[in-house]
Design a protein around this motif. Structure first.
Motif, PDB file in Angstrom:
ATOM      1  N   ALA A  55     -20.979 -20.434  -7.041  1.00 20.40           N
ATOM      2  CA  ALA A  55     -19.833 -19.544  -6.889  1.00 20.40           C
ATOM      3  C   ALA A  55     -20.129 -18.165  -7.494  1.00 20.40           C
ATOM      4  CB  ALA A  55     -18.603 -20.156  -7.554  1.00 20.40           C
ATOM      5  N   LEU A  56     -20.817 -18.150  -8.634  1.00 20.59           N
ATOM      6  CA  LEU A  56     -21.191 -16.878  -9.253  1.00 20.59           C
ATOM      7  C   LEU A  56     -22.190 -16.121  -8.390  1.00 20.59           C
ATOM      8  CD1 LEU A  56     -21.458 -18.057 -12.970  1.00 20.59           C
ATOM      9  CD2 LEU A  56     -19.819 -16.384 -12.070  1.00 20.59           C
ATOM     10  N   LEU A  57     -23.119 -16.840  -7.775  1.00 20.82           N
ATOM     11  CA  LEU A  57     -24.075 -16.200  -6.864  1.00 20.82           C
ATOM     12  C   LEU A  57     -23.347 -15.590  -5.667  1.00 20.82           C
ATOM     13  CD1 LEU A  57     -27.213 -18.533  -6.709  1.00 20.82           C
ATOM     14  CD2 LEU A  57     -27.152 -16.118  -7.369  1.00 20.82           C
ATOM     15  N   ASP A  58     -22.401 -16.321  -5.125  1.00 20.61           N
ATOM     16  CA  ASP A  58     -21.636 -15.807  -3.986  1.00 20.61           C
ATOM     17  C   ASP A  58     -20.868 -14.538  -4.380  1.00 20.61           C
ATOM     18  OD1 ASP A  58     -22.546 -17.931  -2.479  1.00 20.61           O
ATOM     19  OD2 ASP A  58     -20.697 -19.114  -2.677  1.00 20.61           O
ATOM     20  N   ALA A  59     -20.244 -14.553  -5.558  1.00 22.88           N
ATOM     21  CA  ALA A  59     -19.528 -13.365  -6.028  1.00 22.88           C
ATOM     22  C   ALA A  59     -20.499 -12.204  -6.235  1.00 22.88           C
ATOM     23  CB  ALA A  59     -18.797 -13.687  -7.329  1.00 22.88           C
ATOM     24  N   HIS A  60     -21.682 -12.522  -6.754  1.00 22.02           N
ATOM     25  CA  HIS A  60     -22.701 -11.487  -6.963  1.00 22.02           C
ATOM     26  C   HIS A  60     -23.110 -10.849  -5.633  1.00 22.02           C
ATOM     27  CE1 HIS A  60     -26.282  -9.515  -8.568  1.00 22.02           C
ATOM     28  NE2 HIS A  60     -26.961 -10.055  -7.586  1.00 22.02           N
ATOM     29  N   HIS A  61     -23.337 -11.667  -4.614  1.00 20.45           N
ATOM     30  CA  HIS A  61     -23.730 -11.139  -3.305  1.00 20.45           C
ATOM     31  C   HIS A  61     -22.647 -10.210  -2.756  1.00 20.45           C
ATOM     32  CE1 HIS A  61     -27.170 -13.596  -3.487  1.00 20.45           C
ATOM     33  NE2 HIS A  61     -26.656 -14.721  -3.015  1.00 20.45           N
ATOM     34  N   LYS A  62     -21.391 -10.542  -2.970  1.00 22.60           N
ATOM     35  CA  LYS A  62     -20.309  -9.678  -2.515  1.00 22.60           C
ATOM     36  C   LYS A  62     -20.307  -8.361  -3.284  1.00 22.60           C
ATOM     37  CE  LYS A  62     -17.353 -13.511  -1.028  1.00 22.60           C
ATOM     38  NZ  LYS A  62     -16.136 -14.308  -1.314  1.00 22.60           N
ATOM     39  N   ALA A  63     -20.606  -8.419  -4.584  1.00 19.47           N
ATOM     40  CA  ALA A  63     -20.666  -7.192  -5.379  1.00 19.47           C
ATOM     41  C   ALA A  63     -21.795  -6.292  -4.892  1.00 19.47           C
ATOM     42  CB  ALA A  63     -20.854  -7.532  -6.854  1.00 19.47           C
ATOM     43  N   VAL A  64     -22.944  -6.891  -4.562  1.00 18.14           N
ATOM     44  CA  VAL A  64     -24.069  -6.115  -4.030  1.00 18.14           C
ATOM     45  C   VAL A  64     -23.653  -5.422  -2.738  1.00 18.14           C
ATOM     46  CG1 VAL A  64     -26.392  -6.254  -3.065  1.00 18.14           C
ATOM     47  CG2 VAL A  64     -25.822  -7.541  -5.130  1.00 18.14           C
ATOM     48  N   LYS A  65     -22.986  -6.150  -1.857  1.00 15.83           N
ATOM     49  CA  LYS A  65     -22.534  -5.557  -0.596  1.00 15.83           C
ATOM     50  C   LYS A  65     -21.525  -4.439  -0.845  1.00 15.83           C
ATOM     51  CE  LYS A  65     -23.275  -9.697   2.224  1.00 15.83           C
ATOM     52  NZ  LYS A  65     -22.623 -10.771   3.029  1.00 15.83           N
ATOM     53  N   LEU A  66     -20.651  -4.632  -1.837  1.00 18.14           N
ATOM     54  CA  LEU A  66     -19.695  -3.586  -2.180  1.00 18.14           C
ATOM     55  C   LEU A  66     -20.419  -2.310  -2.587  1.00 18.14           C
ATOM     56  CD1 LEU A  66     -16.927  -2.405  -2.879  1.00 18.14           C
ATOM     57  CD2 LEU A  66     -17.009  -3.666  -5.053  1.00 18.14           C
ATOM     58  N   PHE A  67     -21.445  -2.440  -3.403  1.00 16.74           N
ATOM     59  CA  PHE A  67     -22.207  -1.260  -3.825  1.00 16.74           C
ATOM     60  C   PHE A  67     -22.923  -0.614  -2.639  1.00 16.74           C
ATOM     61  CE2 PHE A  67     -21.180  -2.187  -8.062  1.00 16.74           C
ATOM     62  CZ  PHE A  67     -21.656  -1.181  -8.889  1.00 16.74           C
ATOM     63  N   GLN A  68     -23.427  -1.409  -1.724  1.00 21.18           N
ATOM     64  CA  GLN A  68     -24.090  -0.844  -0.551  1.00 21.18           C
ATOM     65  C   GLN A  68     -23.116  -0.011   0.273  1.00 21.18           C
ATOM     66  OE1 GLN A  68     -25.635  -4.464   1.144  1.00 21.18           O
ATOM     67  NE2 GLN A  68     -27.586  -4.304   0.056  1.00 21.18           N
ATOM     68  N   VAL A  69     -21.875  -0.475   0.381  1.00 20.87           N
ATOM     69  CA  VAL A  69     -20.874   0.296   1.114  1.00 20.87           C
ATOM     70  C   VAL A  69     -20.512   1.564   0.341  1.00 20.87           C
ATOM     71  CG1 VAL A  69     -18.554   0.290   2.095  1.00 20.87           C
ATOM     72  CG2 VAL A  69     -19.965  -1.764   2.243  1.00 20.87           C
ATOM     73  N   ILE A  70     -20.367   1.443  -0.974  1.00 17.76           N
ATOM     74  CA  ILE A  70     -20.086   2.619  -1.805  1.00 17.76           C
ATOM     75  C   ILE A  70     -21.151   3.688  -1.591  1.00 17.76           C
ATOM     76  CG2 ILE A  70     -20.034   3.459  -4.190  1.00 17.76           C
ATOM     77  CD1 ILE A  70     -18.726   0.749  -4.944  1.00 17.76           C
ATOM     78  N   PHE A 141     -13.805 -12.216  -7.201  1.00 15.44           N
ATOM     79  CA  PHE A 141     -13.698 -12.708  -5.834  1.00 15.44           C
ATOM     80  C   PHE A 141     -13.304 -14.182  -5.870  1.00 15.44           C
ATOM     81  CE2 PHE A 141     -17.011  -9.383  -5.779  1.00 15.44           C
ATOM     82  CZ  PHE A 141     -16.466  -8.504  -4.851  1.00 15.44           C
ATOM     83  N   GLU A 142     -12.133 -14.500  -5.310  1.00 17.39           N
ATOM     84  CA  GLU A 142     -11.654 -15.883  -5.272  1.00 17.39           C
ATOM     85  C   GLU A 142     -11.693 -16.519  -6.662  1.00 17.39           C
ATOM     86  OE1 GLU A 142     -13.866 -17.885  -2.268  1.00 17.39           O
ATOM     87  OE2 GLU A 142     -13.103 -16.618  -0.645  1.00 17.39           O
ATOM     88  N   ASN A 143     -11.235 -15.737  -7.637  1.00 16.50           N
ATOM     89  CA  ASN A 143     -11.124 -16.153  -9.038  1.00 16.50           C
ATOM     90  C   ASN A 143     -12.469 -16.359  -9.730  1.00 16.50           C
ATOM     91  OD1 ASN A 143      -8.872 -16.408 -10.832  1.00 16.50           O
ATOM     92  ND2 ASN A 143      -9.524 -18.511 -11.229  1.00 16.50           N
ATOM     93  N   VAL A 144     -13.541 -15.837  -9.165  1.00 17.44           N
ATOM     94  CA  VAL A 144     -14.871 -15.914  -9.772  1.00 17.44           C
ATOM     95  C   VAL A 144     -15.345 -14.496 -10.082  1.00 17.44           C
ATOM     96  CG1 VAL A 144     -17.267 -16.670  -9.491  1.00 17.44           C
ATOM     97  CG2 VAL A 144     -15.409 -18.034  -8.531  1.00 17.44           C
ATOM     98  N   GLU A 145     -15.881 -14.301 -11.275  1.00 16.02           N
ATOM     99  CA  GLU A 145     -16.251 -12.969 -11.750  1.00 16.02           C
ATOM    100  C   GLU A 145     -17.638 -12.541 -11.259  1.00 16.02           C
ATOM    101  OE1 GLU A 145     -13.981 -13.511 -16.064  1.00 16.02           O
ATOM    102  OE2 GLU A 145     -16.142 -13.896 -15.853  1.00 16.02           O
ATOM    103  N   ALA A 146     -17.747 -11.273 -10.965  1.00 16.40           N
ATOM    104  CA  ALA A 146     -19.043 -10.634 -10.746  1.00 16.40           C
ATOM    105  C   ALA A 146     -19.167  -9.511 -11.775  1.00 16.40           C
ATOM    106  CB  ALA A 146     -19.156 -10.080  -9.334  1.00 16.40           C
ATOM    107  N   ASP A 147     -20.389  -9.043 -12.002  1.00 12.46           N
ATOM    108  CA  ASP A 147     -20.600  -7.896 -12.886  1.00 12.46           C
ATOM    109  C   ASP A 147     -21.897  -7.239 -12.456  1.00 12.46           C
ATOM    110  OD1 ASP A 147     -20.050  -6.090 -14.810  1.00 12.46           O
ATOM    111  OD2 ASP A 147     -20.271  -7.428 -16.522  1.00 12.46           O
ATOM    112  N   PHE A 148     -21.817  -5.967 -12.075  1.00 14.13           N
ATOM    113  CA  PHE A 148     -22.943  -5.312 -11.423  1.00 14.13           C
ATOM    114  C   PHE A 148     -22.866  -3.821 -11.718  1.00 14.13           C
ATOM    115  CE2 PHE A 148     -25.279  -3.739  -7.639  1.00 14.13           C
ATOM    116  CZ  PHE A 148     -26.359  -4.604  -7.630  1.00 14.13           C
TER     117      PHE A 148
END
Length: 275
Positions: A55-70, A141-148
């Protein structure tokens, strides 16, 4: 847009702007912490822990994608304020990633504000033509933390570029050292991070270099004791489990400062450590 690949990290994006070049070289948080001792046990074998890891890996992948869009939106443009960029990031994450929740304050810091760790509230600042910046986000994301976090240079100042390029190098050296000795204590990792930063000509900017990540909110569940940070006061193996037996998952952050004879600024880079 030209895409470069960072060592042990997601793609780094370099893109032109109308007035300058933003170069992503692929780039703290606590005060008044309760320091009462906390015992820990050695981590158990995988089970529910593996589900949290994924779940943490999935949240991390979403954070990476967020930064790519930024980065694709070219938000770091001279003349914009940190608050303006921060609000645009919030709206983007809500619209495209469905999250309005962050487990720590969203940080967009530029110029002299980049020297401050997260617990210091810095005044809003306008991004300049020849500048440095970092973005540090803790989306949930879905109650799981990311940090990037990643660091950026606007313009072509050689010292800023050098500092920013050093961040992933220092990070990878420290992560490799941890992976070779996963039972090291938080104090041992902190000492290694400081020495590695100094070897590259920079001072470390914070009182810790790693912290936990988990289901929201890990701070409520585990607390803010020293055992939950890689800092000089933590003499517990980082591989130890939480008192309830849960495996503990860490992120590593590198926050360095430029020599003041050169300039008043720093750089920041954050990514997964043992996930």
């Amino acid at each position: 847009m030209k895409v470069f690949t960072a060592s042990r990290g997601p793609p780094i994006v370099k893109m032109p702007t109308s007035s300058s070049v933003v170069r992503n070289t692929a780039s703290t948080r606590r005060s008044g912490v309760n320091r009462k001792p906390l015992t820990a046990t050695m981590a158990p074998s995988v089970g529910s822990d593996e589900a949290l890891r994924q779940a943490l890996l999935d949240a991390h992948h979403k954070a990476v994608k967020l930064f790519q869009v930024i980065e694709s939106k070219d938000m770091l443009r001279p003349g914009r304020t940190e608050d303006d960029i921060n609000r645009e990031i919030f709206d983007l994450a809500a619209a495209q990633f469905g999250t309005r929740k962050y487990w720590h304050v969203r940080l967009v810091r530029t110029g002299e504000n980049t020297v401050h760790p997260i617990h210091v509230k810095a005044p809003d600042r306008v991004l300049k033509e020849d500048d440095i910046a970092f973005i540090d986000l803790g989306p949930v994301f879905e109650n799981v933390e990311a940090d990037f976090a990643r660091n950026y240079v606007i313009g072509s100042d050689p010292e800023k570029l050098k500092l920013s390029a050093a961040l992933p190098v220092i990070f990878n050296k420290c992560k490799t050292e941890y992976q070779s000795r996963p039972d090291m204590t938080g104090a041992e990792l902190y000492d290694f991070v400081l020495r590695t930063c100094e070897e590259h000509g920079y001072k470390y900017a914070n009182t810790y270099c790693a912290h936990l990540l988990g289901n929201f909110s890990h701070k409520t569940k585990y607390g803010l004791e020293d055992v939950n940070f890689a800092r000089p006061e933590n003499h517990t193996p980082m591989s130890a489990a939480a008192p309830n037996g849960d495996a503990r998952f860490w992120v590593l952050e590198i926050h360095i400062l430029q020599d003041t004879s050169i300039g008043t600024y720093g750089g920041f880079y954050e990514d997964l450590l043992n996930i």
